[in-house]
Design a protein around this motif. Sequence first.
Motif, PDB file in Angstrom:
ATOM      1  N   MET A   1     -13.068 -30.040  68.116  1.00 29.81           N
ATOM      2  CA  MET A   1     -12.267 -30.740  69.097  1.00 29.81           C
ATOM      3  C   MET A   1     -10.807 -30.564  68.708  1.00 29.81           C
ATOM      4  N   ILE A   2      -9.976 -30.249  69.683  1.00 34.48           N
ATOM      5  CA  ILE A   2      -8.552 -30.096  69.425  1.00 34.48           C
ATOM      6  C   ILE A   2      -7.768 -31.067  70.304  1.00 34.48           C
ATOM      7  N   THR A   3      -6.625 -31.471  69.831  1.00 34.49           N
ATOM      8  CA  THR A   3      -5.815 -32.450  70.552  1.00 34.49           C
ATOM      9  C   THR A   3      -5.188 -31.810  71.793  1.00 34.49           C
ATOM     10  N   PRO A   4      -4.833 -32.634  72.773  1.00 37.47           N
ATOM     11  CA  PRO A   4      -4.161 -32.098  73.965  1.00 37.47           C
ATOM     12  C   PRO A   4      -2.870 -31.356  73.625  1.00 37.47           C
ATOM     13  N   ALA A   5      -2.119 -31.865  72.648  1.00 35.01           N
ATOM     14  CA  ALA A   5      -0.864 -31.194  72.273  1.00 35.01           C
ATOM     15  C   ALA A   5      -1.132 -29.803  71.705  1.00 35.01           C
ATOM     16  N   LEU A   6      -2.168 -29.693  70.877  1.00 34.63           N
ATOM     17  CA  LEU A   6      -2.512 -28.392  70.313  1.00 34.63           C
ATOM     18  C   LEU A   6      -3.045 -27.467  71.404  1.00 34.63           C
ATOM     19  N   THR A   7      -3.827 -28.012  72.322  1.00 32.92           N
ATOM     20  CA  THR A   7      -4.321 -27.213  73.444  1.00 32.92           C
ATOM     21  C   THR A   7      -3.157 -26.639  74.239  1.00 32.92           C
ATOM     22  N   ARG A   8      -2.165 -27.479  74.537  1.00 35.14           N
ATOM     23  CA  ARG A   8      -0.992 -27.026  75.283  1.00 35.14           C
ATOM     24  C   ARG A   8      -0.277 -25.910  74.517  1.00 35.14           C
ATOM     25  N   ALA A   9      -0.109 -26.085  73.186  1.00 36.33           N
ATOM     26  CA  ALA A   9       0.561 -25.062  72.372  1.00 36.33           C
ATOM     27  C   ALA A   9      -0.224 -23.755  72.402  1.00 36.33           C
ATOM     28  N   LEU A  10      -1.551 -23.831  72.320  1.00 29.95           N
ATOM     29  CA  LEU A  10      -2.379 -22.631  72.369  1.00 29.95           C
ATOM     30  C   LEU A  10      -2.269 -21.935  73.721  1.00 29.95           C
ATOM     31  N   ILE A  11      -2.259 -22.727  74.773  1.00 31.99           N
ATOM     32  CA  ILE A  11      -2.111 -22.155  76.119  1.00 31.99           C
ATOM     33  C   ILE A  11      -0.770 -21.439  76.232  1.00 31.99           C
ATOM     34  N   ASP A  12       0.278 -22.066  75.718  1.00 30.76           N
ATOM     35  CA  ASP A  12       1.602 -21.439  75.765  1.00 30.76           C
ATOM     36  C   ASP A  12       1.631 -20.116  75.009  1.00 30.76           C
ATOM     37  N   VAL A  13       0.981 -20.072  73.840  1.00 35.55           N
ATOM     38  CA  VAL A  13       0.945 -18.842  73.049  1.00 35.55           C
ATOM     39  C   VAL A  13       0.191 -17.751  73.794  1.00 35.55           C
ATOM     40  N   VAL A  14      -0.947 -18.100  74.360  1.00 34.09           N
ATOM     41  CA  VAL A  14      -1.732 -17.108  75.105  1.00 34.09           C
ATOM     42  C   VAL A  14      -0.957 -16.640  76.331  1.00 34.09           C
ATOM     43  N   ARG A  15      -0.304 -17.559  76.998  1.00 35.63           N
ATOM     44  CA  ARG A  15       0.486 -17.212  78.174  1.00 35.63           C
ATOM     45  C   ARG A  15       1.609 -16.235  77.802  1.00 35.63           C
ATOM     46  N   GLN A  16       2.254 -16.466  76.679  1.00 36.29           N
ATOM     47  CA  GLN A  16       3.310 -15.563  76.225  1.00 36.29           C
ATOM     48  C   GLN A  16       2.750 -14.185  75.902  1.00 36.29           C
TER      49      GLN A  16
END
Length: 96
Positions: A1-16
């Motif tokens: 399980m990952i936190t929403p903040a970490l999920t957002r950071a991961l999404i941003d990295v993948v998006r970049q």
Amino acid sequence: MITPALTRALIDVVRQSQAAGSLDRDVSLGILTERERDVLTAVASGRTNGEIAAWLSIAPTTVKSHVSHILAKIGVRARVQAVTFAYESGLVRPAA
């Protein structure tokens, strides 16, 4: 399980990385079945396979099969990439 903040950071990295051309996004939601879209929505919300199974009243192994099919159809290898796809395709929207 990952936190929403970490999920957002991961999404941003993948998006970049997508902006750099690492992933092909010629895939649309139309290739997924309705049930696969339900599962992908649940994955994007951070639910585990067990939670998704209980929510959809299906077996956890069926959830695993759906996730595998989703990953194959959209051409990614990891759940976090599938979550990014869910956001980019408009299936789910970020919370304000």
